[in-house]
Design a protein around this motif. Structure first.
Motif, PDB file in Angstrom:
ATOM      1  N   ILE A   4      -4.859  -3.227   0.108  1.00 34.35           N
ATOM      2  CA  ILE A   4      -3.491  -3.032   0.604  1.00 34.35           C
ATOM      3  C   ILE A   4      -3.324  -3.736   1.940  1.00 34.35           C
ATOM      4  CG2 ILE A   4      -1.896  -1.288   1.495  1.00 34.35           C
ATOM      5  CD1 ILE A   4      -2.951   0.590  -0.652  1.00 34.35           C
ATOM      6  N   TRP A   5      -4.368  -3.665   2.798  1.00 36.77           N
ATOM      7  CA  TRP A   5      -4.279  -4.282   4.116  1.00 36.77           C
ATOM      8  C   TRP A   5      -4.372  -5.803   4.047  1.00 36.77           C
ATOM      9  CZ3 TRP A   5      -1.795  -1.122   6.710  1.00 36.77           C
ATOM     10  CH2 TRP A   5      -2.065   0.235   6.672  1.00 36.77           C
ATOM     11  N   LEU A   6      -4.752  -6.333   2.890  1.00 34.00           N
ATOM     12  CA  LEU A   6      -4.682  -7.782   2.699  1.00 34.00           C
ATOM     13  C   LEU A   6      -3.251  -8.220   2.427  1.00 34.00           C
ATOM     14  CD1 LEU A   6      -7.876  -8.416   0.532  1.00 34.00           C
ATOM     15  CD2 LEU A   6      -7.564  -8.831   2.980  1.00 34.00           C
ATOM     16  N   ILE A   7      -2.449  -7.310   1.901  1.00 31.39           N
ATOM     17  CA  ILE A   7      -1.041  -7.609   1.603  1.00 31.39           C
ATOM     18  C   ILE A   7      -0.170  -7.350   2.826  1.00 31.39           C
ATOM     19  CG2 ILE A   7       0.914  -6.972   0.146  1.00 31.39           C
ATOM     20  CD1 ILE A   7      -1.139  -6.179  -2.000  1.00 31.39           C
ATOM     21  N   PHE A   8      -0.399  -6.201   3.478  1.00 31.25           N
ATOM     22  CA  PHE A   8       0.400  -5.799   4.635  1.00 31.25           C
ATOM     23  C   PHE A   8      -0.385  -6.019   5.920  1.00 31.25           C
ATOM     24  CE2 PHE A   8       1.885  -2.947   1.218  1.00 31.25           C
ATOM     25  CZ  PHE A   8       3.191  -3.378   1.142  1.00 31.25           C
ATOM     26  N   ASP A   9       0.282  -6.525   6.925  1.00 31.59           N
ATOM     27  CA  ASP A   9      -0.334  -6.678   8.247  1.00 31.59           C
ATOM     28  C   ASP A   9      -0.412  -5.293   8.892  1.00 31.59           C
ATOM     29  OD1 ASP A   9      -1.287  -7.706  10.631  1.00 31.59           O
ATOM     30  OD2 ASP A   9       0.717  -8.151  11.401  1.00 31.59           O
ATOM     31  N   PRO A  10      -1.602  -4.839   9.284  1.00 33.42           N
ATOM     32  CA  PRO A  10      -1.733  -3.483   9.833  1.00 33.42           C
ATOM     33  C   PRO A  10      -0.884  -3.248  11.076  1.00 33.42           C
ATOM     34  CG  PRO A  10      -3.887  -4.399   9.356  1.00 33.42           C
ATOM     35  CD  PRO A  10      -2.898  -5.498   9.153  1.00 33.42           C
ATOM     36  N   ARG A  11      -0.755  -4.229  11.953  1.00 33.50           N
ATOM     37  CA  ARG A  11       0.037  -4.033  13.178  1.00 33.50           C
ATOM     38  C   ARG A  11       1.511  -3.862  12.842  1.00 33.50           C
ATOM     39  NH1 ARG A  11      -2.121  -9.214  16.063  1.00 33.50           N
ATOM     40  NH2 ARG A  11      -1.928  -9.778  13.891  1.00 33.50           N
ATOM     41  N   ARG A  12       2.025  -4.698  11.963  1.00 35.46           N
ATOM     42  CA  ARG A  12       3.444  -4.563  11.589  1.00 35.46           C
ATOM     43  C   ARG A  12       3.702  -3.243  10.874  1.00 35.46           C
ATOM     44  NH1 ARG A  12       5.829 -10.118   9.059  1.00 35.46           N
ATOM     45  NH2 ARG A  12       5.882 -11.298  10.992  1.00 35.46           N
ATOM     46  N   THR A  13       2.767  -2.863  10.012  1.00 34.73           N
ATOM     47  CA  THR A  13       2.924  -1.610   9.275  1.00 34.73           C
ATOM     48  C   THR A  13       2.926  -0.424  10.227  1.00 34.73           C
ATOM     49  OG1 THR A  13       1.783  -2.616   7.401  1.00 34.73           O
ATOM     50  CG2 THR A  13       1.988  -0.236   7.401  1.00 34.73           C
ATOM     51  N   LEU A  14       2.019  -0.424  11.198  1.00 33.94           N
ATOM     52  CA  LEU A  14       1.956   0.675  12.165  1.00 33.94           C
ATOM     53  C   LEU A  14       3.221   0.732  13.016  1.00 33.94           C
ATOM     54  CD1 LEU A  14       0.221   2.953  13.270  1.00 33.94           C
ATOM     55  CD2 LEU A  14      -0.720   1.333  14.906  1.00 33.94           C
ATOM     56  N   VAL A  15       3.705  -0.411  13.443  1.00 32.85           N
ATOM     57  CA  VAL A  15       4.944  -0.447  14.226  1.00 32.85           C
ATOM     58  C   VAL A  15       6.111   0.055  13.384  1.00 32.85           C
ATOM     59  CG1 VAL A  15       6.604  -1.988  15.315  1.00 32.85           C
ATOM     60  CG2 VAL A  15       4.178  -2.229  15.821  1.00 32.85           C
ATOM     61  N   ALA A  16       6.177  -0.358  12.123  1.00 34.28           N
ATOM     62  CA  ALA A  16       7.269   0.082  11.247  1.00 34.28           C
ATOM     63  C   ALA A  16       7.220   1.587  10.997  1.00 34.28           C
ATOM     64  CB  ALA A  16       7.213  -0.679   9.925  1.00 34.28           C
ATOM     65  N   VAL A  17       6.036   2.129  10.762  1.00 32.58           N
ATOM     66  CA  VAL A  17       5.902   3.571  10.519  1.00 32.58           C
ATOM     67  C   VAL A  17       6.261   4.368  11.765  1.00 32.58           C
ATOM     68  CG1 VAL A  17       4.204   5.385  10.055  1.00 32.58           C
ATOM     69  CG2 VAL A  17       4.263   3.353   8.631  1.00 32.58           C
ATOM     70  N   CYS A  18       5.783   3.924  12.921  1.00 30.23           N
ATOM     71  CA  CYS A  18       6.101   4.630  14.168  1.00 30.23           C
ATOM     72  C   CYS A  18       7.586   4.553  14.499  1.00 30.23           C
ATOM     73  CB  CYS A  18       5.266   4.077  15.308  1.00 30.23           C
ATOM     74  SG  CYS A  18       3.527   4.509  15.181  1.00 30.23           S
ATOM     75  N   THR A  19       8.201   3.407  14.263  1.00 32.58           N
ATOM     76  CA  THR A  19       9.637   3.272  14.503  1.00 32.58           C
ATOM     77  C   THR A  19      10.432   4.179  13.574  1.00 32.58           C
ATOM     78  OG1 THR A  19       9.315   0.990  15.187  1.00 32.58           O
ATOM     79  CG2 THR A  19      11.544   1.629  14.580  1.00 32.58           C
ATOM     80  N   PHE A  20      10.057   4.205  12.303  1.00 31.04           N
ATOM     81  CA  PHE A  20      10.733   5.070  11.337  1.00 31.04           C
ATOM     82  C   PHE A  20      10.578   6.542  11.726  1.00 31.04           C
ATOM     83  CE2 PHE A  20      10.577   7.619   7.436  1.00 31.04           C
ATOM     84  CZ  PHE A  20      11.865   7.391   6.963  1.00 31.04           C
ATOM     85  N   ALA A  21       9.369   6.945  12.126  1.00 33.21           N
ATOM     86  CA  ALA A  21       9.136   8.335  12.522  1.00 33.21           C
ATOM     87  C   ALA A  21       9.950   8.692  13.763  1.00 33.21           C
ATOM     88  CB  ALA A  21       7.643   8.564  12.771  1.00 33.21           C
ATOM     89  N   PHE A  22      10.016   7.785  14.737  1.00 37.12           N
ATOM     90  CA  PHE A  22      10.798   8.034  15.943  1.00 37.12           C
ATOM     91  C   PHE A  22      12.283   8.197  15.602  1.00 37.12           C
ATOM     92  CE2 PHE A  22      13.324   6.450  19.515  1.00 37.12           C
ATOM     93  CZ  PHE A  22      12.936   7.353  20.495  1.00 37.12           C
ATOM     94  N   LEU A  23      12.792   7.342  14.736  1.00 38.66           N
ATOM     95  CA  LEU A  23      14.206   7.448  14.351  1.00 38.66           C
ATOM     96  C   LEU A  23      14.492   8.749  13.602  1.00 38.66           C
ATOM     97  CD1 LEU A  23      14.932   3.770  13.291  1.00 38.66           C
ATOM     98  CD2 LEU A  23      15.697   4.954  15.358  1.00 38.66           C
ATOM     99  N   MET A  24      13.562   9.191  12.770  1.00 29.60           N
ATOM    100  CA  MET A  24      13.751  10.452  12.054  1.00 29.60           C
ATOM    101  C   MET A  24      13.729  11.639  13.014  1.00 29.60           C
ATOM    102  SD  MET A  24      14.315  10.106   8.852  1.00 29.60           S
ATOM    103  CE  MET A  24      15.314   8.709   9.225  1.00 29.60           C
TER     104      MET A  24
END
Length: 53
Positions: A4-24
């Motif tokens: 999965i981490w070969l498909i998704f960049d871990p840094r972008r994924t972590l930033v996206a998850v944290c941003t989504f959690a903050f907005l929620m």
């Protein structure tokens, strides 16, 4: 799991998850502050006058 981490960049994924959690979290807080039960501190002078009567 490592593929999965070969498909998704871990840094972008972590930033996206944290941003989504903050907005929620912020959405949840604003929804609760818009209810009469949890926004009593915003209307403190009105509540204080009502308590004195």
């Amino acid at each position: 799991m490592w593929r999965i981490w070969l498909i998704f960049d871990p840094r972008r994924t972590l930033v996206a998850v944290c941003t989504f959690a903050f907005l929620m979290v912020m959405l949840n807080h604003f929804i609760q502050l818009s209810t009469p039960r949890y926004n009593s501190w915003l209307n403190a002078p009105v509540a204080a006058k009502a308590a004195q009567k």
